[in-house]
Design a protein around this motif. Structure first.
Motif, mmCIF file in Angstrom:
data_model
loop_
_atom_site.group_PDB
_atom_site.id
_atom_site.type_symbol
_atom_site.label_atom_id
_atom_site.label_comp_id
_atom_site.label_asym_id
_atom_site.label_seq_id
_atom_site.Cartn_x
_atom_site.Cartn_y
_atom_site.Cartn_z
ATOM 1 N N ALA A 153 -8.184 7.760 -3.313
ATOM 2 C CA ALA A 153 -7.408 6.989 -2.336
ATOM 3 C C ALA A 153 -6.796 5.732 -2.926
ATOM 4 C CB ALA A 153 -8.290 6.619 -1.145
ATOM 5 N N ILE A 182 -16.051 2.315 -0.323
ATOM 6 C CA ILE A 182 -16.202 2.026 1.095
ATOM 7 C C ILE A 182 -17.426 2.798 1.576
ATOM 8 C CG2 ILE A 182 -14.531 3.830 1.705
ATOM 9 C CD1 ILE A 182 -13.894 2.201 4.244
ATOM 10 N N LEU A 240 -13.464 5.177 -4.116
ATOM 11 C CA LEU A 240 -12.077 5.303 -3.664
ATOM 12 C C LEU A 240 -11.161 5.791 -4.782
ATOM 13 C CD1 LEU A 240 -11.900 2.055 -1.516
ATOM 14 C CD2 LEU A 240 -11.822 4.418 -0.686
ATOM 15 N N GLN A 252 -8.435 -0.860 -2.292
ATOM 16 C CA GLN A 252 -8.047 -1.415 -0.999
ATOM 17 C C GLN A 252 -8.185 -2.931 -1.028
ATOM 18 O OE1 GLN A 252 -9.932 0.514 2.320
ATOM 19 N NE2 GLN A 252 -9.613 2.553 1.462
ATOM 20 N N HIS A 272 -5.622 -5.727 5.832
ATOM 21 C CA HIS A 272 -6.335 -4.740 5.018
ATOM 22 C C HIS A 272 -5.300 -3.722 4.539
ATOM 23 C CE1 HIS A 272 -9.764 -2.150 3.886
ATOM 24 N NE2 HIS A 272 -8.874 -1.207 4.094
ATOM 25 N N GLY A 328 0.813 -1.210 0.000
ATOM 26 C CA GLY A 328 0.000 0.000 0.000
ATOM 27 C C GLY A 328 0.843 1.255 0.000
ATOM 28 N N SER A 371 -4.667 -0.270 2.362
ATOM 29 C CA SER A 371 -5.271 0.912 1.741
ATOM 30 C C SER A 371 -4.357 1.444 0.655
ATOM 31 C CB SER A 371 -5.479 2.011 2.782
ATOM 32 O OG SER A 371 -6.349 1.568 3.784
#
Length: 151
Positions: A109, A101, A106, A112, A124, A73, A126
């Protein structure tokens, strides 16, 4: 997506929205902030990776079981899964590449990694920046076994 794949690719949230979307409700038990509940949607990791053409050897029985999937990530977090976890013939975990989400896209961002079967959200990831599929990691020479006669 890189590694032992016939078709490595760079996929964005927009690209992933073109795949069949699945929804999952997750409850992560976080040590610092208690239980976190969210609804994610996105394509299944298995479907996306299978389309990329993992280099499984059809001559080797259950060859796909030696493959690992490493996910990284934006914040430097890493997680590793085995192919058997996501394969329908084995654990068939509904691992998603989340593109929303709680109904929020997303796009900014990034996708994920969502493992709804995990009690804690430690795997998890991101803002996925990389997914590597690897079936050719070296083990080195096996350690010699001491014989009973040598004792």
């Amino acid at each position: 997506m890189t590694g032992d794949l016939a078709r490595p690719a760079r996929l964005t949230v927009r690209d992933l929205l073109g795949w069949p979307q699945y929804g999952v409700d997750v409850a992560f038990e976080c040590a610092t902030s208690g239980i976190q509940r969210h609804r994610f949607s996105g394509p299944r990791l298995y479907d996306v990776l299978t389309d990329a053409g993992p280099h499984f050897d059809p001559a080797r029985r259950k060859d796909r079981l030696r493959f690992l999937i490493a996910v990284t990530g934006m914040d430097g977090h890493h997680a590793v899964l085995s192919w058997a976890e996501i394969d329908p013939d084995f654990a068939h975990a509904p691992v998603l590449l989340g593109v929303t989400i709680d109904g929020t896209p997303l796009d900014a961002a990034g996708p994920q990694l969502v493992l709804p079967q995990d009690r804690c959200g430690g795997r998890h990831i991101s803002g996925i920046t990389g997914i590597r599929v690897d079936g050719n990691y070296p083990f080195g020479a096996p350690a010699p076994v001491a014989s009973a006669a040598a004792s």
